[in-house]
Design an enzyme around this catalytic site. Structure first.
Site, short mmCIF file in Angstrom:
data_model
loop_
_atom_site.label_atom_id
_atom_site.label_comp_id
_atom_site.label_asym_id
_atom_site.label_seq_id
_atom_site.Cartn_x
_atom_site.Cartn_y
_atom_site.Cartn_z
N THR A 57 11.60 35.90 -4.45
CA THR A 57 12.91 35.30 -4.19
C THR A 57 14.01 36.32 -4.46
O THR A 57 14.95 36.50 -3.66
CB THR A 57 13.08 34.04 -5.08
OG1 THR A 57 11.93 33.21 -4.94
CG2 THR A 57 14.32 33.26 -4.70
N ARG B 97 0.61 34.55 -11.66
CA ARG B 97 0.34 33.25 -12.30
C ARG B 97 1.37 32.96 -13.40
O ARG B 97 1.61 31.79 -13.73
CB ARG B 97 -1.06 33.23 -12.90
CG ARG B 97 -2.14 32.97 -11.87
CD ARG B 97 -3.48 32.72 -12.54
NE ARG B 97 -4.46 32.22 -11.59
CZ ARG B 97 -5.55 31.55 -11.93
NH1 ARG B 97 -5.81 31.30 -13.18
NH2 ARG B 97 -6.39 31.13 -11.01
N LYS C 117 5.24 33.81 -14.05
CA LYS C 117 6.50 34.42 -13.56
C LYS C 117 7.67 33.92 -14.37
O LYS C 117 8.50 34.68 -14.84
CB LYS C 117 6.75 34.02 -12.10
CG LYS C 117 5.74 34.48 -11.10
CD LYS C 117 6.17 34.02 -9.71
CE LYS C 117 5.07 34.29 -8.70
NZ LYS C 117 5.44 33.91 -7.35
N CYS D 22 14.29 25.31 -6.78
CA CYS D 22 12.85 25.56 -6.77
C CYS D 22 12.13 24.67 -5.77
O CYS D 22 12.44 23.49 -5.64
CB CYS D 22 12.29 25.28 -8.18
SG CYS D 22 10.51 25.58 -8.30
N ASP E 77 0.75 25.27 -8.28
CA ASP E 77 1.96 25.83 -8.89
C ASP E 77 2.13 25.26 -10.30
O ASP E 77 2.08 24.05 -10.51
CB ASP E 77 3.16 25.42 -8.01
CG ASP E 77 4.36 26.30 -8.22
OD1 ASP E 77 4.66 26.60 -9.39
OD2 ASP E 77 5.00 26.67 -7.22
N TYR F 167 -12.74 4.21 8.88
CA TYR F 167 -11.38 4.45 9.37
C TYR F 167 -10.44 3.52 8.62
O TYR F 167 -10.90 2.73 7.79
CB TYR F 167 -11.27 4.27 10.89
CG TYR F 167 -11.92 3.03 11.46
CD1 TYR F 167 -11.37 1.76 11.27
CD2 TYR F 167 -13.08 3.13 12.24
CE1 TYR F 167 -11.97 0.64 11.82
CE2 TYR F 167 -13.69 2.00 12.78
CZ TYR F 167 -13.12 0.76 12.57
OH TYR F 167 -13.69 -0.35 13.11
N LYS G 105 -12.77 -13.39 7.68
CA LYS G 105 -12.25 -12.65 8.84
C LYS G 105 -10.79 -12.30 8.53
O LYS G 105 -10.01 -13.18 8.14
CB LYS G 105 -12.30 -13.52 10.09
CG LYS G 105 -13.68 -13.59 10.74
CD LYS G 105 -14.10 -12.33 11.48
CE LYS G 105 -13.35 -12.11 12.76
NZ LYS G 105 -13.69 -13.05 13.80
N HIS G 106 -10.44 -11.05 8.72
CA HIS G 106 -9.07 -10.60 8.51
C HIS G 106 -8.51 -11.04 7.16
O HIS G 106 -7.40 -11.53 7.03
CB HIS G 106 -8.15 -11.06 9.64
CG HIS G 106 -8.39 -10.27 10.89
ND1 HIS G 106 -7.88 -9.02 11.09
CD2 HIS G 106 -9.14 -10.56 11.97
CE1 HIS G 106 -8.29 -8.56 12.25
NE2 HIS G 106 -9.06 -9.47 12.80
N GLY H 118 -18.54 -12.10 13.90
CA GLY H 118 -18.21 -10.76 13.38
C GLY H 118 -17.61 -10.80 11.99
O GLY H 118 -16.73 -10.02 11.66
N ASN I 76 1.06 -18.75 4.26
CA ASN I 76 0.78 -20.04 3.67
C ASN I 76 -0.61 -20.50 4.07
O ASN I 76 -1.10 -20.16 5.13
CB ASN I 76 1.77 -21.09 4.20
CG ASN I 76 3.18 -20.84 3.70
OD1 ASN I 76 3.39 -20.42 2.58
ND2 ASN I 76 4.15 -21.10 4.56
N ARG J 49 1.04 -22.32 -8.21
CA ARG J 49 1.19 -21.91 -6.81
C ARG J 49 0.25 -20.74 -6.55
O ARG J 49 0.08 -19.88 -7.42
CB ARG J 49 2.64 -21.48 -6.54
CG ARG J 49 2.95 -21.38 -5.06
CD ARG J 49 4.37 -20.98 -4.82
NE ARG J 49 4.54 -19.55 -5.00
CZ ARG J 49 5.64 -18.89 -4.69
NH1 ARG J 49 6.69 -19.55 -4.21
NH2 ARG J 49 5.73 -17.60 -4.86
N HIS K 212 -1.33 -12.35 -0.61
CA HIS K 212 -1.15 -11.47 0.56
C HIS K 212 -1.84 -10.14 0.34
O HIS K 212 -2.07 -9.75 -0.78
CB HIS K 212 0.34 -11.21 0.80
CG HIS K 212 1.02 -12.42 1.35
ND1 HIS K 212 0.88 -12.85 2.63
CD2 HIS K 212 1.81 -13.33 0.74
CE1 HIS K 212 1.57 -13.95 2.81
NE2 HIS K 212 2.15 -14.28 1.68
O1 93A Z 1 1.94 30.84 -10.47
S1 93A Z 1 3.03 30.11 -10.97
O2 93A Z 1 2.75 28.75 -11.30
N1 93A Z 1 3.63 30.77 -12.28
C1 93A Z 1 4.92 30.79 -12.59
O3 93A Z 1 5.28 31.12 -13.70
C2 93A Z 1 5.88 30.44 -11.56
N2 93A Z 1 7.21 30.36 -11.60
C3 93A Z 1 7.64 30.00 -10.36
N3 93A Z 1 4.19 30.08 -9.85
C4 93A Z 1 5.48 30.12 -10.24
N4 93A Z 1 6.59 29.86 -9.52
C5 93A Z 1 6.58 29.56 -8.09
O4 93A Z 1 6.69 30.77 -7.41
C6 93A Z 1 7.71 28.73 -7.59
O5 93A Z 1 7.44 27.35 -7.62
C7 93A Z 1 7.91 29.21 -6.17
O6 93A Z 1 7.22 28.39 -5.26
C8 93A Z 1 7.27 30.58 -6.12
C9 93A Z 1 8.31 31.63 -5.84
O7 93A Z 1 7.74 32.90 -6.01
P1 93A Z 1 8.50 34.20 -5.52
O8 93A Z 1 9.87 34.13 -6.03
O9 93A Z 1 7.70 35.36 -6.13
O10 93A Z 1 8.43 34.18 -4.02
#
Ligand code: 93A
Length: 544
Positions: A38, A65, A67, A102, A126, A209, A267-268, A300, A379, A540, A544
């Protein structure tokens, strides 16, 4: 840095609108801190930005991991305008954070890819971003948390007009959005791992389904513990599942209340029929009677049985067209007759000795009718006789329409016991559903007109060896007069006396309904005049 300077932390995966936002913030003298990617993008656009590491004094590590996971970040976000919090920040030389921007790693997009591995999915979980969102949303009394790029322009506008202040109303809405963002994100993660780790049929069940065949994929799950039934064969769709979960408690409750084998035909998500086996008659008898309540509607059906399914019951079911069965267990031979079987365990308790104020058969019938209503889409009004539903009006918006519908079905059921119906000479090879359809036309007086070239009449006649003679009005009246001692129950009060009169016309003698209508007294008086016993029950039973 001046203490009046505001600080924003930016860490976004989806960088839509980021540069306009960063530009707007910077123009208002706001200090920008951002995580690796960023910060890089903002810097390359010529906008002044610092790395988060400038306040954490720790590098981004573990390949991204870690940041933003640091007290310098989170104390700055979570601090309140309290003296004690200010003191803590001052001691650690941490500045308050005023705005957090964020959005999270694309977990959903990643797991949507074909053949995604667990390792790939795990990397998209994240941690730091969720922590930023939650911390800022928690402290929304002071901090604004932006999680949706669509909000950037109005946010900037508000900052400009409010001298960098964000109104309380906006902060609340931003916080709510952030919580929704993390909830949705966590739900996707839980769903992914439920499928991979909980095992199909244990905590999660893949459905054939949803409500309709084009609604795929579909699944059912419990948030903890195990799914309370087991699919032995076949694959239920969503409505099968609803029928199973609704019909099972009905037969369980009938069994527990009356200590008789019980069966339901759904049914249903409403019963087309339900019955108990009277006088030591077996489960097979209960099912034959449940199915016989409204054979047309039961085509059915979904079946629920209170006891182990034996071969005789299985053979009866095998002759009909049904979608599936739920029962506590199956004898080994019985399983051979089914395409789709769900099982659940049943703990039937002995009923307490009831205090009889009604003749026992009426008590059984009112119990059958009332418990059936508990599991019927409202009802609803239900007529019962001989421990069996004989007419059920479900899902009508007006009570009298339920009472009429149920009454018409009860009359139809009664006419199906007429000797002229029982003696019908069928043409060889006429199929069971075709017989049901022909009988329905015959007993409801809807026999197609005998005029030259009427294909409906031709089809009608083709079912019989000998076409039965239509009932005259006198014959109808005479037969109806012999239908007595029927019970009827309503899932809510009768707002008008017309319901009582309609029930009376179908031979109802015992009638149960909750009170609460301004017309209660008039309704009770009408029942008295018709010689009926009115059971005022307290609860009562809308469903539903
Ligand atoms: O791997 S993380 O969970 N560890 C962190 O400490 C961390 N802090 C922010 N990811 C982390 N983020 C995520 O990095 C943010 O939620 C955002 O999505 C992304 C932005 O990373 P960058 O600025 O490097 O593009």
């Amino acid at each position: 840095m001046s203490s009046s300077q505001k600080t924003a932390i930016l860490s976004v995966y989806n960088k839509t609108g980021l540069l306009d936002l960063a530009n707007g913030l910077a123009q208002q003298g706001i200090r920008l801190l951002a995580s690796g990617g960023t910060a890089k993008l903002i810097r390359e656009a010529g906008i002044k930005v610092e790395d988060v590491s400038s306040i954490t004094h720790a590098p981004e590590m573990l390949a991204g991991r870690v940041k933003t996971l640091h007290p310098a970040v989170h104390a700055g976000i979570l601090a309140r305008d309290l003296e004690s919090d200010e003191k803590d920040l001052a001691e650690q030389n941490i500045d308050k954070v005023d705005y957090v921007v964020c959005n999270l790693y694309p977990f959903k997009d990643t797991i949507a890819k074909i053949n995604v591995t667990i390792a790939e999915a795990v990397e998209e979980i994240d941690i730091g971003g969720v922590t930023l969102l939650r911390a800022a949303a928690k402290n929304h009394s002071r901090v604004a948390i932006l999680s949706d790029p669509a909000d950037y322009p109005s946010f900037l506008e508000e900052l400009r007009k409010g001298d960098r202040e964000v109104s309380e109303a906006s902060r609340k809405l931003y916080a709510l959005k952030a919580f929704e963002h993390t909830t949705d994100y966590d739900a996707a993660i839980a769903e992914f791992f439920r499928k991979r780790y909980a095992g199909d049929g244990v905590q999660q069940l893949t459905l054939r389904y949803g409500a309709n065949p084009h609604q795929k994929p579909a699944q059912a799950f419990v948030e903890s513990g195990k799914i309370p039934f087991k699919v032995l064969s076949g694959s239920p769709g969503y409505i099968n599942l609803l029928d199973a979960l609704n019909s099972w408690p009905l037969v369980k409750e009938l069994k527990e209340s009356l200590n008789l084998p019980a069966a339901a035909s759904f049914k249903h998500v409403s019963p087309a029929g339900a019955a108990v086996g009277l006088d030591d008659s077996p489960l097979a008898c209960a099912y034959a009677r449940a199915r016989g309540a409204d054979r047309m509607s039961s085509f059915g059906d979904w079946i629920a049985l209170s006891d182990e399914v034996d071969t005789v019951t299985a053979k009866i079911i095998g002759r009909e067209v049904s979608d599936g069965v739920i029962a506590p267990s199956y004898s080994p031979e019985a399983t051979l007759f089914f395409r789709l079987i769900l099982t659940m365990s049943l703990q039937a308790s002995k009923p307490a000795n009831p205090d009889y104020r009604l003749p026992p058969p009426a008590l059984i019938d009112l119990t059958v009718a009332t418990i059936a209503l508990k599991y019927t889409q409202s009802n609803s009004v239900c007529y019962a006789k001989n421990g069996q539903i004989v007419g059920l009006g479900a899902g009508q918006q007006s009570r009298i329409h339920c009472t009429r519908l149920a009454g018409d079905k009860a009359d139809n059921w009664w006419f199906r016991q007429h000797p002229r119906v029982l003696d019908i000479k069928w043409k060889k090879g006429t199929k069971r559903p075709d017989k049901s359809n022909a009988i329905d036309l015959f007993v409801s007086g809807l026999v197609p007109k005998k005029v030259e070239g009427n294909p409906e009449r031709e089809q009608y006649e083709s079912a019989f060896e000998e076409v039965p003679i239509d009932f005259t009005p006198e014959e109808r009246k005479e037969w109806m007069d012999q239908c007595t001692d029927v019970s009827a129950s309503s899932d809510a009060f009768f707002p008008f006396t017309d319901n009582v009169f309609r029930a009376h016309a179908s031979g109802v003698k015992y009638i149960a309904a909750p009170g609460g209508s301004v017309m209660d007294q008039a309704v009770h008086e009408a029942a008295d005049k018709c010689g009926m016993v009115f059971v005022h029950q307290e609860t009562r039973l809308f469903h539903h």
